[in-house]
Structures are given as C-alpha cells and as structure tokens.
Design an enzyme around this catalytic site. Structure first.
Site, PDB file in Angstrom:
ATOM      1  CB  SER A 262      62.663  59.187  34.229  1.00 27.88           C
ATOM      2  OG  SER A 262      63.007  59.891  33.067  1.00 27.88           O
ATOM      3  CE  LYS A 266      58.549  57.135  29.865  1.00 28.66           C
ATOM      4  NZ  LYS A 266      58.581  58.618  29.634  1.00 28.66           N
ATOM      5  CD1 TRP A 353      63.052  63.822  27.118  1.00 22.64           C
ATOM      6  CD2 TRP A 353      62.740  65.055  25.155  1.00 22.64           C
ATOM      7  NE1 TRP A 353      63.290  63.229  25.969  1.00 22.64           N
ATOM      8  CE2 TRP A 353      63.183  63.548  25.074  1.00 22.64           C
ATOM      9  CE3 TRP A 353      62.732  65.954  24.082  1.00 22.64           C
ATOM     10  CZ2 TRP A 353      62.924  63.111  23.433  1.00 22.64           C
ATOM     11  CZ3 TRP A 353      62.709  65.438  22.952  1.00 22.64           C
ATOM     12  CH2 TRP A 353      62.797  64.170  22.538  1.00 22.64           C
ATOM     13  CG  HIS A 403      64.814  64.317  33.761  1.00 23.02           C
ATOM     14  ND1 HIS A 403      63.386  63.805  33.762  1.00 23.02           N
ATOM     15  CD2 HIS A 403      65.286  63.024  33.616  1.00 23.02           C
ATOM     16  CE1 HIS A 403      63.044  62.751  33.426  1.00 23.02           C
ATOM     17  NE2 HIS A 403      63.914  62.121  33.432  1.00 23.02           N
TER      18      HIS A 403
HETATM   19  C1  GCU Z   1      64.534  59.557  27.798  1.00 22.82           C
HETATM   20  C2  GCU Z   1      62.983  59.140  27.199  1.00 22.82           C
HETATM   21  C3  GCU Z   1      62.022  59.630  28.218  1.00 22.82           C
HETATM   22  C4  GCU Z   1      62.208  58.830  29.553  1.00 22.82           C
HETATM   23  C5  GCU Z   1      63.548  59.356  30.034  1.00 22.82           C
HETATM   24  C6  GCU Z   1      64.065  58.397  31.189  1.00 22.82           C
HETATM   25  O1  GCU Z   1      64.795  60.874  27.907  1.00 22.82           O
HETATM   26  O2  GCU Z   1      62.932  59.967  26.191  1.00 22.82           O
HETATM   27  O3  GCU Z   1      60.750  59.199  27.933  1.00 22.82           O
HETATM   28  O4  GCU Z   1      61.309  59.310  30.485  1.00 22.82           O
HETATM   29  O5  GCU Z   1      64.517  58.637  29.100  1.00 22.82           O
HETATM   30  O6  GCU Z   1      63.612  57.407  31.584  1.00 22.82           O
HETATM   31  O7  GCU Z   1      65.300  58.833  31.831  1.00 22.82           O
END
Ligand code: GCU
Length: 421
Positions: A262, A266, A353, A403
């Site tokens: 998540s 990144k 998402w 997720h």
């Molecule tokens: C939020 C955010 C995402 C991210 C996520 C996470 O949902 O919008 O971009 O990846 O958090 O890190 O759990």
C-alpha cells in the site's frame, strides 16, 4: 493546513461515492513515451537506457513525484549497533537480531530499530526481504519478547493503539502480513523496521522526524518543489537497512528484495528505483502514487491522494491533480526504473481503490525497458485471471480478496525472488 486536507467523511465519500469504478468511463489518455528522452531522442539500446534515459526518468520522479533524497553528506556517518541477538527464535528455526541504526552527526534523530530474522539451517549467506511495517516490530512478530515500539502511531481501537502509543495488546497485529516461519522455512531472511521511526505518518509528522533533522530550517522548513516527502524519507530507511546488511554475515547482500504494501508499496517502489542494491522490487497493492497508471481515472486519483496525503510527495505533485496529462511521467516509468533487475506487482481483486488493472498496465508498458536488456516481462498482454500469476522479469498477479498481504502473495514473492536473485 489541516482544514485543507481530505479527511474523515470527505475521504470516505471520495472512496465510496465519487470515485469512478467503471472501466467504460475512463477518458482516453496517452502515456509519455518510455524509450524517448525529453528532448525526443530515441533510446535504442541498454547502454543508452542506463546512461541517458534511466537517470532522466529518475530525475523526473524526483522533480515531480517524490522529491530528491538529500545527498549522503547531508546525513553523514551511519552507525549500526546490534542491541540484542536471540539464536533460538521461532522455536529454534531462526536467529533474531535487533539493530539500532543512528546518525552520530544528527543525535536529535532517535534512530531506527531493525528486526532481522535469519534461518538457522542455512549453510551460506541467504537472500533477504527488506520492508517497512505499519505497526512496528512487535506487530510483525508474535514473539512476546520483541520490544514494543515507543514511537507515535495513529490511534486505533482494533490495533490497540492508545494515546498514540502501542500497547501489549498490539502484539502480532500485523503478523498475518509477515509469515516469518514460511520465509525462514524457504531459506530466506527478513529485515523490517517501523516506518514511524523515520517520520510519523501525518501531515505535520515530518516536524518530529528525520526530514526536519536533516533540513537546515528544521521544523520551520517550508518544503519546496522537488524536495523530498515522507515516502522519500521512508525509502531512505530501507536503503540504510541495505547498508547494514552489507555488514551482516548471515545475509547475502547481493540478494536483497525490497517489499512494501500500500503506501509502503509506493515506498518500496521508490526505494527500489533509487537503490540498485535491491535486485527484486515488490509492490503489494501500491495503487495510486505507486504502480497504478495515474492517467486512468479509476479508483483513487491524483486529486484525492494529494489532498488526503500531501506529505507523502513533493509539493509539485499536487499540481497534477485533475491535470495528469501535463505530468511528464506515468507509473510505467516508475516500474521501468527497476530494469534490468526484477519487479513484481501484485493486486487484489476487491482492492478497486488501488486500480488493479492500472497496476497491471504499468508493468506491461514498462516492458520495452526490460527488452533492451533481453529480458521478458509478463508474457501476456491482458490482465490474467484471478490467482494466476504471470511473468518472467516483471511478475504480476491479481489475487482473490481485499487490500492486504496474504500467504498467497508471499508464496509468489518467494518463488519470484529465488528465481531472480
Ligand atoms: C489510503 C490511500 C492509499 C494507500 C492506502 C494505504 O487508502 O488512499 O493510496 O495506499 O491508504 O496505505 O493503506
């Protein structure tokens, strides 16, 4: 500042009511050309990629997305102190070490605590997965003698975080995402740290973290275009673990895989882009700002992410909200920065998402960079069926479920890393 953030109900609305989840409503877009320099010169071979295009693309990500990581002279010496060793961890299968990493020239940074598990059965130095955690070492491991993190954490009833601190009940709450016995059982090591050791994850978190410590203006810094954001700082932490692992005899530091989920996916992508000691780069459900193509208006958008989490990126990135076509990069270029090393992108089917198809496409459109080195990418041009991993030097799967990081994901990562390291 806080009032401008997209938080609470507004964020939930962005996710549930206003986001587009209809493939037919994606406006046509064209991606920036991968194998052409900004001045229009065609990149025809591996040498031109390595010497010209790769540094240029890296620079574009520094300038427009994540900001530039300060030069080593900024942080100076890095100190490693092994603070504890347990040779019979995980029922005797592993050795567990804690390593405190600090910056002697910057004592106001409290440092980071790395937890390393290495397999006892190994006869040679082993490959190692390196990744940050959301909840701290005590959340990754179920072992009761792992010290509780004392750093700031977001309050959470489910995770038993009270007054922004972990409690005894927080132990093991991230352990399903870190199947330590499985990793060790496959002859690999794992090294992890709590991302909040570098900087608490909220808009003002940097004031209590490494970015303020290393900035000449400290907590009064007014961050400028091109300067690093939190993702850059968390990625820096991963490279410092690689520094330590180069000194660790149980690990083969030529066989490192960087992994994150998540927002930390990144982070893993950005760490892997900058630091070529990571021979395998793994992005688990990294979504917008990670592997997902930003020009696709599906799920989270640049407008939402830069409003909800502006501190993750360099300031410039916000200017591409609703204006993605003006951005000189898209995420296939982030994936291409792994070439000629190996990269794995994983999606989850219910994680709309994060735009699973957009995550798949970034790998597909990165293939030409790998091809310059004679490496094959996915071997398919359409997103594969659920739970059907594909790929050679670029791996991909979309798994059943939400997720998260699961054993299915790790099964693929272990196979992929062993094959490619
Ligand atoms: C939020 C955010 C995402 C991210 C996520 C996470 O949902 O919008 O971009 O990846 O958090 O890190 O759990």
């Amino acid at each position: 500042m806080i009032s401008a953030l997209l938080i609470g109900e507004d964020y939930a609305d962005a996710q549930q009511k206003t986001a587009n989840y209809d493939e037919s409503k994606i406006a046509p877009y064209s991606l920036p050309e991968l194998l052409k320099t900004q001045s229009g010169k065609a990149i025809a071979n591996a040498e031109a990629w390595t010497l010209e295009r790769r540094p240029e693309v890296l620079g574009l990500f520094e300038k427009h997305v994540f900001g530039k990581t300060p030069a080593p002279a900024t942080w100076g010496m890095v100190d490693f102190k092994v603070t504890a060793v347990k040779t019979d961890a995980l029922g005797g299968k592993a050795t567990r070490k804690f390593i405190h990493i600090s910056l002697p020239e910057h004592p106001s940074w409290h440092g980071m605590d790395v937890m390393l598990y290495t397999p006892n059965e190994a006869k040679h130095p082993v490959p190692c997965f390196v990744g940050p955690s959301f909840g701290g070492n005590h959340a990754v491991s179920n072992e009761p003698d792992v010290p509780l993190s004392t750093r700031w954490m977001r309050d959470s009833k489910d995770k038993h975080i009270v007054d922004n601190r972990a409690t005894e009940a927080s132990r093991g709450n991230e352990s399903s995402r870190w199947p330590l016995e499985m990793i060790i059982g496959q002859g690999c090591a794992v090294a992890t740290y709590y991302y909040g050791d570098i900087e608490p994850d909220h808009a003002d978190g940097w004031k209590d973290g490494l970015r303020a410590v290393l900035s000449p203006k400290g907590a009064t810094t007014d961050w400028q275009d091109g300067q690093w954001g939190a993702i850059g700082a968390w990625a820096w932490g991963l490279s410092r673990i690689a520094d330590y692992l180069e000194t660790e005899s149980a690990v083969d530091a030529k066989k490192l895989a960087v992994i994150g989920h998540s927002r930390l996916g990144k982070t893993s992508l950005w760490a892997g882009a900058q630091d070529q000691r990571f021979g395998v780069v793994i992005s688990n459900n990294s979504g917008e700002g990670g592997a997902a193509i930003m020009r696709r208006n599906f799920g989270e958008t640049t407008a939402v992410i830069t409003k909800a989490f502006p501190h993750w990126f360099t300031k410039t990135y916000t200017s591409y909200a609703g204006n993605e076509a003006a951005c000189p990069i898209d995420k296939h270029m982030l994936i291409s920065l792994a070439a000629p090393r190996a990269i794995y992108i994983a999606s989850a089917v219910q994680d709309e998402w994060a735009d699973p198809k957009g995550e798949f496409l970034s790998g597909l459109h990165a293939e030409p960079a790998f091809a310059l080195f004679g490496h094959k990418g996915y071997g398919v041009t359409e997103q594969p069926a659920i739970d059907q991993p594909v790929g050679d030097r670029i791996g991909y799967h979309v798994r059943t479920g939400k997720h998260d990081v699961t054993d299915f994901d790790w099964t693929q990562y272990l196979k992929f890393a062993k094959r490619n390291l």
